[in-house]
Design an enzyme around this catalytic site. Structure first.
Site, PDB file in Angstrom:
ATOM      1  N   GLY A 176       0.842  -1.196   0.000  1.00 30.62           N
ATOM      2  CA  GLY A 176       0.000   0.000   0.000  1.00 30.62           C
ATOM      3  C   GLY A 176       0.873   1.240   0.000  1.00 30.62           C
ATOM      4  N   LYS A 214       0.384 -10.075  -0.349  1.00 35.13           N
ATOM      5  CA  LYS A 214      -0.238 -11.402  -0.326  1.00 35.13           C
ATOM      6  C   LYS A 214      -1.180 -11.680  -1.483  1.00 35.13           C
ATOM      7  CE  LYS A 214      -3.406 -10.320   3.488  1.00 35.13           C
ATOM      8  NZ  LYS A 214      -3.859 -10.764   4.807  1.00 35.13           N
ATOM      9  N   TRP A 221      -8.552   1.721  -1.950  1.00 34.66           N
ATOM     10  CA  TRP A 221      -9.971   2.008  -1.714  1.00 34.66           C
ATOM     11  C   TRP A 221     -10.203   3.389  -1.128  1.00 34.66           C
ATOM     12  CZ3 TRP A 221     -14.220  -1.353  -2.480  1.00 34.66           C
ATOM     13  CH2 TRP A 221     -13.875  -2.599  -3.013  1.00 34.66           C
ATOM     14  N   GLU A 255     -13.710  17.544   5.417  1.00 31.03           N
ATOM     15  CA  GLU A 255     -14.207  16.287   5.986  1.00 31.03           C
ATOM     16  C   GLU A 255     -14.583  16.483   7.443  1.00 31.03           C
ATOM     17  OE1 GLU A 255     -12.116  12.775   5.048  1.00 31.03           O
ATOM     18  OE2 GLU A 255     -12.196  13.198   2.919  1.00 31.03           O
ATOM     19  N   HIS A 277     -16.713   3.433  10.445  1.00 33.08           N
ATOM     20  CA  HIS A 277     -17.141   4.485   9.519  1.00 33.08           C
ATOM     21  C   HIS A 277     -18.652   4.514   9.538  1.00 33.08           C
ATOM     22  CE1 HIS A 277     -17.614   7.031   6.051  1.00 33.08           C
ATOM     23  NE2 HIS A 277     -16.308   7.244   6.045  1.00 33.08           N
ATOM     24  N   ARG A 288     -16.476  11.027  13.260  1.00 33.94           N
ATOM     25  CA  ARG A 288     -17.011   9.719  12.863  1.00 33.94           C
ATOM     26  C   ARG A 288     -17.603   8.916  14.005  1.00 33.94           C
ATOM     27  NH1 ARG A 288     -12.363   7.755   8.721  1.00 33.94           N
ATOM     28  NH2 ARG A 288     -13.011   9.263   7.172  1.00 33.94           N
ATOM     29  N   HIS A 307     -13.712   0.274  10.080  1.00 31.12           N
ATOM     30  CA  HIS A 307     -13.057   1.016   9.004  1.00 31.12           C
ATOM     31  C   HIS A 307     -11.559   1.177   9.200  1.00 31.12           C
ATOM     32  CE1 HIS A 307     -12.754   3.861   5.766  1.00 31.12           C
ATOM     33  NE2 HIS A 307     -12.390   4.842   6.552  1.00 31.12           N
ATOM     34  N   ARG A 314      -9.065   8.609  15.085  1.00 32.46           N
ATOM     35  CA  ARG A 314      -8.345   9.227  13.968  1.00 32.46           C
ATOM     36  C   ARG A 314      -9.157  10.345  13.329  1.00 32.46           C
ATOM     37  NH1 ARG A 314      -8.181   7.475   7.887  1.00 32.46           N
ATOM     38  NH2 ARG A 314     -10.272   6.821   8.464  1.00 32.46           N
ATOM     39  N   LEU A 361      -3.483   8.470   5.382  1.00 32.15           N
ATOM     40  CA  LEU A 361      -2.610   8.440   4.197  1.00 32.15           C
ATOM     41  C   LEU A 361      -1.407   9.348   4.453  1.00 32.15           C
ATOM     42  CD1 LEU A 361      -5.283   8.537   1.341  1.00 32.15           C
ATOM     43  CD2 LEU A 361      -3.897   6.583   2.019  1.00 32.15           C
TER      44      LEU A 361
HETATM   45  C1  LIG Z   1     -12.777   2.441   1.896  1.00 29.19           C
HETATM   46  C2  LIG Z   1     -11.671   3.185   2.563  1.00 29.19           C
HETATM   47  C3  LIG Z   1     -11.563   4.561   2.407  1.00 29.19           C
HETATM   48  C4  LIG Z   1     -10.526   5.271   3.026  1.00 29.19           C
HETATM   49  N1  LIG Z   1     -10.389   6.598   2.797  1.00 29.19           N
HETATM   50  C5  LIG Z   1      -9.331   7.260   3.323  1.00 29.19           C
HETATM   51  C6  LIG Z   1      -9.081   8.628   3.022  1.00 29.19           C
HETATM   52  O1  LIG Z   1      -9.797   9.236   2.255  1.00 29.19           O
HETATM   53  N2  LIG Z   1      -8.005   9.230   3.597  1.00 29.19           N
HETATM   54  C7  LIG Z   1      -7.162   8.589   4.449  1.00 29.19           C
HETATM   55  O2  LIG Z   1      -6.213   9.194   4.942  1.00 29.19           O
HETATM   56  N3  LIG Z   1      -7.367   7.279   4.735  1.00 29.19           N
HETATM   57  C8  LIG Z   1      -8.410   6.608   4.187  1.00 29.19           C
HETATM   58  N4  LIG Z   1      -8.591   5.286   4.480  1.00 29.19           N
HETATM   59  C9  LIG Z   1      -7.591   4.602   5.293  1.00 29.19           C
HETATM   60  C10 LIG Z   1      -6.340   4.380   4.453  1.00 29.19           C
HETATM   61  O3  LIG Z   1      -6.731   4.005   3.160  1.00 29.19           O
HETATM   62  C11 LIG Z   1      -5.461   3.300   5.042  1.00 29.19           C
HETATM   63  O4  LIG Z   1      -5.236   3.538   6.400  1.00 29.19           O
HETATM   64  C12 LIG Z   1      -4.117   3.282   4.327  1.00 29.19           C
HETATM   65  O5  LIG Z   1      -4.307   3.177   2.936  1.00 29.19           O
HETATM   66  C13 LIG Z   1      -3.282   2.123   4.826  1.00 29.19           C
HETATM   67  O6  LIG Z   1      -2.140   2.047   4.023  1.00 29.19           O
HETATM   68  P1  LIG Z   1      -1.047   0.954   4.350  1.00 29.19           P
HETATM   69  O7  LIG Z   1       0.035   1.136   3.354  1.00 29.19           O
HETATM   70  O8  LIG Z   1      -0.702   1.003   5.779  1.00 29.19           O
HETATM   71  O9  LIG Z   1      -1.806  -0.435   4.146  1.00 29.19           O
HETATM   72  P2  LIG Z   1      -2.642  -1.009   2.909  1.00 29.19           P
HETATM   73  O10 LIG Z   1      -2.826  -0.006   1.863  1.00 29.19           O
HETATM   74  O11 LIG Z   1      -3.840  -1.651   3.458  1.00 29.19           O
HETATM   75  O12 LIG Z   1      -1.681  -2.127   2.344  1.00 29.19           O
HETATM   76  C14 LIG Z   1      -1.446  -3.294   3.114  1.00 29.19           C
HETATM   77  C15 LIG Z   1      -0.700  -4.274   2.271  1.00 29.19           C
HETATM   78  O13 LIG Z   1      -0.175  -5.317   3.080  1.00 29.19           O
HETATM   79  C16 LIG Z   1      -0.417  -6.559   2.434  1.00 29.19           C
HETATM   80  N5  LIG Z   1      -0.354  -7.609   3.449  1.00 29.19           N
HETATM   81  C17 LIG Z   1      -1.068  -7.695   4.591  1.00 29.19           C
HETATM   82  N6  LIG Z   1      -0.693  -8.793   5.277  1.00 29.19           N
HETATM   83  C18 LIG Z   1       0.279  -9.398   4.557  1.00 29.19           C
HETATM   84  C19 LIG Z   1       1.051 -10.567   4.725  1.00 29.19           C
HETATM   85  N7  LIG Z   1       0.895 -11.386   5.780  1.00 29.19           N
HETATM   86  N8  LIG Z   1       1.954 -10.890   3.766  1.00 29.19           N
HETATM   87  C20 LIG Z   1       2.121 -10.117   2.671  1.00 29.19           C
HETATM   88  N9  LIG Z   1       1.398  -8.993   2.452  1.00 29.19           N
HETATM   89  C21 LIG Z   1       0.501  -8.645   3.392  1.00 29.19           C
HETATM   90  C22 LIG Z   1      -1.739  -6.369   1.770  1.00 29.19           C
HETATM   91  O14 LIG Z   1      -1.956  -7.355   0.801  1.00 29.19           O
HETATM   92  C23 LIG Z   1      -1.532  -4.967   1.207  1.00 29.19           C
HETATM   93  O15 LIG Z   1      -0.749  -5.034   0.058  1.00 29.19           O
HETATM   94  C24 LIG Z   1      -9.611   4.577   3.854  1.00 29.19           C
HETATM   95  C25 LIG Z   1      -9.736   3.196   4.016  1.00 29.19           C
HETATM   96  C26 LIG Z   1     -10.742   2.497   3.370  1.00 29.19           C
HETATM   97  C27 LIG Z   1     -10.834   1.011   3.550  1.00 29.19           C
END
Ligand SMILES: Cc1cc2nc3c(=O)[nH]c(=O)nc-3n(C[C@H](O)[C@H](O)[C@H](O)COP(=O)(O)OP(=O)(O)OC[C@H]3O[C@@H](n4cnc5c(N)ncnc54)[C@H](O)[C@@H]3O)c2cc1C
Length: 534
Positions: A20, A41, A51, A120, A241, A287, A348, A383, A389
């Site tokens: 991500g 994964k 998303w 927001e 959410h 929220r 959420h 939060r 992000l």
């Molecule tokens: C619908 C939705 C809307 C949102 N809108 C907003 C917004 O507008 N603004 C904002 O700031 N935040 C928003 N959020 C929250 C934000 O999107 C997330 O907190 C953020 O994207 C998390 O990023 P990350 O890189 O930590 O994890 P993620 O983007 O979730 O990536 C996690 C990664 O880890 C991988 N993974 C997990 N476990 C394993 C494993 N055991 N082995 C290998 N890979 C693994 C997954 O496959 C994925 O690739 C939203 C969330 C959602 C669900």
């Protein structure tokens, strides 16, 4: 066929678990001084990031100020934010937005050419940069494109991390030196060694039956870190959410807070508004307040959903500002410019996580955690929208700088994954049933409003299920589903345990037995005390 036990460990500088925003931004920056392997994964864009709809919070408007963004974050966090961390993230906001632009992320512009800033819930100013209503998808696209043109980065998709490697197992100090990773395509468990191992594994939404999160959000990073002996913090603070689409054919479809920011109003089926009974900011309250208000109204009336009404707004504006949501709802027979949208709350965002310092370092040497799986101190008990992000960008940058000096640690001989006498399971239904059971009782007992009795019920159930899962884990060959179930059960246990320890209502943790806040705000820190457990 490769005999898995014979396979040599793969060695890199930095092992990143997750693709991500946090994992990919880290990879890009760390690749400037070392080799990076990113394991993910499923597909590389199967992430929560993909998303995200609303956008990224940053102080960019002339009328806004850093202090105001800091205050909004502190107020939402209800006494548990670390002010230094809040300052660090808020101050870095404008530079991180510039980095996104430099990486090729498209962001919406106002007619005068400046960045369009959305509003927001619980923000006192317009400060959310966005790309239509698919900001996360745009960020994910640009980051993946940048990663693909960086020769120092290898992405291993369809690879799920099983467990972290600990020097303690070899008689050393507890330090992490890589991970066992299951190749989902072949069933082989690979040994990946690294100077720094970086958890960027995202959220825990799948612990609950109703969630806005995609299927990958099973809390694997939190579970692996905890098993290794790292401290985890504040896992009782699950953000629900308030507005996920309620429709039999739509799974996990979120209606961004920006819809209320742009004038959307919450109503009951009768058309009556109700938020004024709960908070002066009405539909724009934070929220947790909106989610609890909806939960209360649904419990009172027995209705399936409440409604988010956009019909009083200019239809062209609604279509232009929320094109993806408009199209998706239209496909389900709801024209959001003409009909109120049925909505319910859903799990959420996880505010707690693996405890880190200002560089993303956990309490275990060699192990870092960034993004949603981390607890940095930014979010406190709740939060503020669009701060996550931002946090993912800030901490991935800081961790990438910090790991440059990470020493290489590894035992001279590393034990390969032991397949033991495990056989193929002929009873996979056990996995499905346990998944289902955990997610349902977590929703009922550890959902939006909790009580001692509900928490105790959940505690008893999770212990029985964890015993069952442990047995199953030993007897049968691991699969992705089993790995996730094991992690999900552990994260559920940690949420329950954290909630049990908090004898007050604060932020996202609301309990009927302790409706008031204690005078002193404290974190809930949990750590395995008897060393790593596989
Ligand atoms: C619908 C939705 C809307 C949102 N809108 C907003 C917004 O507008 N603004 C904002 O700031 N935040 C928003 N959020 C929250 C934000 O999107 C997330 O907190 C953020 O994207 C998390 O990023 P990350 O890189 O930590 O994890 P993620 O983007 O979730 O990536 C996690 C990664 O880890 C991988 N993974 C997990 N476990 C394993 C494993 N055991 N082995 C290998 N890979 C693994 C997954 O496959 C994925 O690739 C939203 C969330 C959602 C669900």
């Amino acid at each position: 066929m490769v005999t898995p036990q014979m396979a040599e460990p793969l060695e890199t500088d930095y092992l990143v678990i997750g693709s991500g925003i946090a994992g990919l931004n880290f990879a890009l920056l760390a690749a400037e001084h070392g080799r990076v392997v990113v394991v993910t994964k499923k597909a590389p864009d199967d992430t929560n990031t993909n998303w995200a709809q609303g956008g990224v919070a940053a102080v960019l408007a002339p009328a806004d100020s850093f202090e105001q963004h800091i205050q909004d974050t502190l107020v939402a966090g209800d006494g548990l934010c670390d002010r230094d961390v809040v300052e660090l993230c808020v101050d870095a906001g404008p530079a991180q937005v510039q980095r996104l632009l430099d990486l090729g992320v498209r962001l919406a512009r106002a007619p005068d050419g400046s960045l369009d800033l959305g509003r927001e819930g619980a923000h006192t100013h317009n400060r959310v940069v966005h790309w239509q209503d698919v900001t996360g998808r745009e960020i994910q696209r640009a980051l993946l494109a940048a990663v693909k043109s960086q020769p120092n980065i290898t992405i291993l998709d369809e690879h799920i991390a099983v467990d972290l490697l600990s020097m303690a197992k070899y008689g050393g100090d507890p330090a992490c030196f890589g991970a066992y990773v299951l190749d989902r395509r072949t069933g082989e468990v690979k040994t990946l060694l690294a100077r720094a191992t970086v958890l960027a594994s995202g959220g825990t939404g799948k612990v609950y039956v109703y969630t806005s999160n995609p299927d990958v959000a099973t809390g694997d990073g939190v579970a692996m870190a905890y098993r290794l002996g790292a401290a985890v913090c504040d896992l009782e603070f699950v953000q629900f959410h308030p507005t996920v689409l309620f429709h039999p054919h739509a799974r996990n479809f979120l209606l961004t807070e920006a819809m209320r920011g742009e004038g959307g109003v919450l109503r009951l089926a009768t058309g009556e508004t109700f938020m004024e009974r709960y908070h002066p900011m009405k539909s724009l309250a934070s929220r947790d307040i909106v989610a609890r208000a909806i939960d209360n109204e649904l419990k009172k009336s027995g209705a399936d959903s409440v409604f988010l009404d956009m019909t009083h707004l200019d239809p062209a504006f609604v279509r232009g500002r929320f094109p993806n949501i408009h199209e998706r709802c239209l496909g389900l027979g709801i024209d959001i410019t003409k009909q109120p949208i049925p909505v319910v709350p859903a799990a959420h965002y996880m505010c707690g996580g693996v405890k880190t310092d200002h560089d993303g370092a956990t309490t275990i040497a060699g192990l870092y955690a960034i993004g949603e799986c981390a607890f940095t101190g930014l979010h406190g008990a709740n939060r503020l929208a669009s701060n996550s992000l931002l946090e993912g960008m800030v901490y991935s940058s800081r961790a990438a700088a910090a790991v440059a000096s990470a020493p290489r640690r590894r035992p001279s001989v590393v034990a390969p994954w032991s397949y033991g006498d495990a056989t193929d399971s002929n009873d996979a239904i056990v996995v499905t049933l346990n998944w289902d059971e955990i997610r349902r009782f977590m929703w009922s007992y550890l959902g939006i409003v909790r009580s001692d009795k509900r928490i105790e019920r959940a505690r008893r159930r999770i212990e029985i299920l964890r015993d069952e899962i442990r047995e199953y884990y030993i007897d049968f060959k691991i699969t992705s589903d089993l790995i996730e179930l094991r992690n999900l059960a552990l994260v559920a246990h940690l949420i329950i345990e954290s909630a049990r320890r908090r004898k007050e209502s604060r932020g996202l943790h609301a309990t009927l037995d302790y409706p008031d806040k204690l005078p002193e705000a404290r974190h809930t820190e949990i750590q395995l005390t008897n060393g790593p457990r596989g």
